[in-house]
Scaffold this active site. Structure first.
Site, PDB file in Angstrom:
ATOM      1  N   ASP A 185       0.832  -1.194   0.000  1.00 30.89           N
ATOM      2  CA  ASP A 185       0.000   0.000   0.000  1.00 30.89           C
ATOM      3  C   ASP A 185       0.876   1.257   0.000  1.00 30.89           C
ATOM      4  O   ASP A 185       0.894   2.018  -0.951  1.00 30.89           O
ATOM      5  CB  ASP A 185      -0.995  -0.001   1.170  1.00 30.89           C
ATOM      6  CG  ASP A 185      -0.346  -0.269   2.533  1.00 30.89           C
ATOM      7  OD1 ASP A 185       0.882  -0.470   2.598  1.00 30.89           O
ATOM      8  OD2 ASP A 185      -1.078  -0.273   3.535  1.00 30.89           O
ATOM      9  N   ASP A 206       6.715   4.072   3.675  1.00 30.87           N
ATOM     10  CA  ASP A 206       6.997   5.286   4.438  1.00 30.87           C
ATOM     11  C   ASP A 206       8.489   5.301   4.783  1.00 30.87           C
ATOM     12  O   ASP A 206       9.302   5.812   4.021  1.00 30.87           O
ATOM     13  CB  ASP A 206       6.088   5.292   5.671  1.00 30.87           C
ATOM     14  CG  ASP A 206       6.166   6.586   6.460  1.00 30.87           C
ATOM     15  OD1 ASP A 206       6.897   7.493   6.031  1.00 30.87           O
ATOM     16  OD2 ASP A 206       5.492   6.697   7.496  1.00 30.87           O
TER      17      ASP A 206
HETATM   18  P1  IMP Z   1       7.144   1.797   6.775  1.00 32.00           P
HETATM   19  O1  IMP Z   1       7.547   0.479   7.389  1.00 32.00           O
HETATM   20  O2  IMP Z   1       7.575   2.972   7.622  1.00 32.00           O
HETATM   21  O3  IMP Z   1       7.606   1.944   5.353  1.00 32.00           O
HETATM   22  O4  IMP Z   1       5.567   1.855   6.829  1.00 32.00           O
HETATM   23  C1  IMP Z   1       4.773   1.142   5.956  1.00 32.00           C
HETATM   24  C2  IMP Z   1       3.443   0.825   6.583  1.00 32.00           C
HETATM   25  O5  IMP Z   1       3.021   1.827   7.499  1.00 32.00           O
HETATM   26  C3  IMP Z   1       2.365   0.769   5.521  1.00 32.00           C
HETATM   27  O6  IMP Z   1       2.244  -0.536   4.976  1.00 32.00           O
HETATM   28  C4  IMP Z   1       1.137   1.201   6.289  1.00 32.00           C
HETATM   29  O7  IMP Z   1       0.520   0.086   6.895  1.00 32.00           O
HETATM   30  C5  IMP Z   1       1.654   2.125   7.344  1.00 32.00           C
HETATM   31  N1  IMP Z   1       1.529   3.548   6.958  1.00 32.00           N
HETATM   32  C6  IMP Z   1       2.522   4.428   6.718  1.00 32.00           C
HETATM   33  N2  IMP Z   1       2.058   5.639   6.399  1.00 32.00           N
HETATM   34  C7  IMP Z   1       0.713   5.519   6.415  1.00 32.00           C
HETATM   35  C8  IMP Z   1      -0.376   6.442   6.152  1.00 32.00           C
HETATM   36  O8  IMP Z   1      -0.207   7.634   5.825  1.00 32.00           O
HETATM   37  N3  IMP Z   1      -1.635   5.938   6.286  1.00 32.00           N
HETATM   38  C9  IMP Z   1      -1.884   4.644   6.636  1.00 32.00           C
HETATM   39  N4  IMP Z   1      -0.919   3.755   6.882  1.00 32.00           N
HETATM   40  C10 IMP Z   1       0.367   4.187   6.777  1.00 32.00           C
HETATM   41 MG    MG Z   2       0.677  -1.953   5.737  1.00 34.29          MG
END
Ligand code: IMP
Ligand code: MG
Length: 193
Positions: free
Chosen positions: A116, A119
């Site tokens: 999805d 981040d």
């Molecule tokens: P990362 O591990 O920091 O890359 O975060 C990825 C996960 O964080 C995604 O798969 C989402 O589940 C969640 N996430 C990050 N940003 C958002 C957002 O703006 N809305 C909803 N979920 C988010």
């Molecule tokens: Mg996720």
């Protein structure tokens, strides 16, 4: 002949009408569908004759997966993995763990991870480390959203739907806050903390 009812999209979902934390529309349902059709066409071209295996990361990617796979015009397989990296808030807990593993053996498969939103990249780095040792023939990533200002060069994202600004937390189209808002049709800004 009965007159056709109004377009379903012209009715606000009840959840929208009663929740002031649902902010402005960042990306409309129409724009999402148009971009996903483009991604599907690219994947169709790149994987001609290959029967790719789409691996979606639950739960956030479930709607994207459903729409993307129907825009890919080649035989394919799907599987799902659930990973937890966030608690019930909008802040990362920094903890990643497998909640549900894949059913299908990845050996010699052309795997596309369907995510999805990327981040910090923590989740995807963990996924790559976990799936690469299973000897897929290839392993690529299709992420619907990527936060523009993050340095994610090491992640080698082959397909990206939209780059979004670093600030707003977004909801809808599968994305949640504490399991809410996944059923919104558009991508909306979350107006809570
Ligand atoms: P990362 O591990 O920091 O890359 O975060 C990825 C996960 O964080 C995604 O798969 C989402 O589940 C969640 N996430 C990050 N940003 C958002 C957002 O703006 N809305 C909803 N979920 C988010
Ligand atoms: Mg996720």
């Amino acid at each position: 002949m009965a007159s056709p009812g109004p377009d379903a999209a012209s009715f606000p979902l009840v959840v929208e009408a009663h929740d002031e934390l649902i902010g402005e529309t960042l990306i409309s349902a129409d724009k999402l569908q148009a971009r996903i059709a483009e991604l599907g066409a690219e994947i169709t071209k790149d994987y001609a004759g290959k029967t790719p295996l789409l691996v979606a990361v639950l739960k956030g990617a479930f709607i994207f997966m459903a729409d993307l796979c129907r825009e890919i015009d080649t035989p394919l397989g799907v599987d799902f993995m659930a990973i937890s990296s966030y608690g019930a808030s909008t802040r990362s807990s920094g903890v990643v763990r497998i909640v549900k593993d894949l059913d299908i053996d990845l050996a010699d498969r052309h795997v596309i991870i369907v995510e999805d939103i990327v981040d910090s990249g923590l989740t995807l780095r963990y996924l790559r480390r976990t799936l690469e040792p299973r000897s897929p023939a290839s392993l690529e990533v299709c992420a619907l959203f990527v936060r523009a200002d993050n340095v994610l060069d090491d992640l080698d994202l082959r397909y990206i739907g939209f780059e979004i600004p670093p600030d707003p937390f977004i909801i809808g189209y599968g994305l949640d806050v504490a399991q809410r808002y996944r059923n919104l049709r558009d991508i909306r800004v979350y107006d809570g903390d």
